[in-house]
Write an enzyme that holds these catalytic residues in place. Sequence first.
Site, PDB file in Angstrom:
ATOM      1  N   HIS A  49     -30.093 -58.367 -12.699  1.00 25.71           N
ATOM      2  CA  HIS A  49     -29.269 -59.537 -12.515  1.00 25.71           C
ATOM      3  C   HIS A  49     -29.193 -60.305 -13.814  1.00 25.71           C
ATOM      4  O   HIS A  49     -29.106 -61.598 -13.628  1.00 25.71           O
ATOM      5  CB  HIS A  49     -29.767 -60.334 -11.228  1.00 25.71           C
ATOM      6  CG  HIS A  49     -28.949 -60.944 -10.535  1.00 25.71           C
ATOM      7  ND1 HIS A  49     -27.834 -60.426  -9.396  1.00 25.71           N
ATOM      8  CD2 HIS A  49     -28.037 -62.047 -10.592  1.00 25.71           C
ATOM      9  CE1 HIS A  49     -27.418 -61.030  -8.935  1.00 25.71           C
ATOM     10  NE2 HIS A  49     -27.111 -62.176  -9.592  1.00 25.71           N
TER      11      HIS A  49
ATOM     12  N   VAL B 173     -25.922 -57.253 -22.361  1.00 28.49           N
ATOM     13  CA  VAL B 173     -25.060 -56.602 -23.039  1.00 28.49           C
ATOM     14  C   VAL B 173     -24.044 -57.671 -23.957  1.00 28.49           C
ATOM     15  O   VAL B 173     -23.609 -58.663 -23.348  1.00 28.49           O
ATOM     16  CB  VAL B 173     -24.041 -55.572 -22.303  1.00 28.49           C
ATOM     17  CG1 VAL B 173     -22.909 -55.170 -23.126  1.00 28.49           C
ATOM     18  CG2 VAL B 173     -24.892 -54.413 -21.842  1.00 28.49           C
TER      19      VAL B 173
END
Length: 408
Positions: free
Chosen positions: A300, A334
């Site tokens: 998450h 990312v």
Amino acid sequence: MDDDKIRQSFMPAGQTENFLKHLRQFPTSSYFRRMAPRRVPRFAFEYCDTGAGDDVGIAHNWASLDGVKIVPRYGVTAVSPPVDVELFGTRYAAPIGIAPMGGPSMVWPGADLILAKAAQAARVPYTLGVVGGATIEQVAAVAPDVFWLQMYRFARNDHKIGFDLVRRAAAAGVKVLTLTVDTPVRTIRSREAYAGLGWEFKPDLRMFAEMLMRPRWLMALLRNGYPRFASMQEYAGGLTATNDIIRFARSEMGGAFLWDEIARFRDAWKGPMTVKGIMHPEDAEKALSLGIDGIWVSNHGGRQIEALAPTIDVLPAIAEVVGTRATILFDSGVRSGQDVMRALALGAQAAFAGKAFLWSLAALGEEGPAQLIDLFMNDLRGSLGQIGAQSPAEARAAKVVHPTRIAF
């Protein structure tokens, strides 16, 4: 090579001028992050940038990704490789997607549809969070070819709302349905709380002052209205006020999906389905036993609890268990095409970003997400070319030096 040819070899096809327009100011996602606090109210930046506790989980995700080193092979390719991929029967321009986010319109009003349009134009997956600021039907109208939907658990009345959301998703042509399992409880994000954001959106005088100091954000707010859980409004019994809908949604939503509930939704949904939040190989195996098509490895993004293992550290063990039986997706930390390459090298078929897209919205408004997608795609092409991979799939054959690799 003349300037035009250099540009064409460097640029994503079809978006050359837009990309060049902002490249000097925003050459990587970190530059969006630097600019973001100057462009949006402080509470909006804190919402998009923070995680649980003291942001330790976010820092660990980034550090572990940075720790993945790849040994290149040369003499096998002379140009940047193509990066298009097939996911669940649909061809996408790159193994890069927009992760589901709750309330991106807090960061930039109207964000959900901006993100959807950018993804459609670039042909990369866009995952609408079910508590986002646009309805399923609105997103389907602007992103019909790339639209994925993420769902939380609405267990009351035998999952009445959840199964109706499945019906609406099918009618709207959603490509992939994702069930999130990693939010059994809601935790406190300290920077959000300190900035004045609580369970509802109730601006105080300080927050109003912050809005007035950011006129571009304020104009977007006047055009699009306060953030709201748009897809939930039709279940709210005629309620229309933003905070009324938020209160209703949170009264209905709670806990994480249990395995028997996932099995029921698997039976109800006829298309590809993924489970998001998998961090243990045995959970991946359980999901596969229920006929799940995609294992979405995620913590998450460090926004629920900062004590979890970094996602990239558990990815290799999960990829080893899953093999070719399902598609493996990755998120949490990312920030670049190189991060996408790292995830591909360790077993994922695609990587998704969330926070970086919020930075792009905050820093550049409506033009931000398209610019970031181009940055990701260009960086991924260059990164794959640099390690000698001639396609995204070939990244998995690379020699990886991975200092933290969790064994189960």
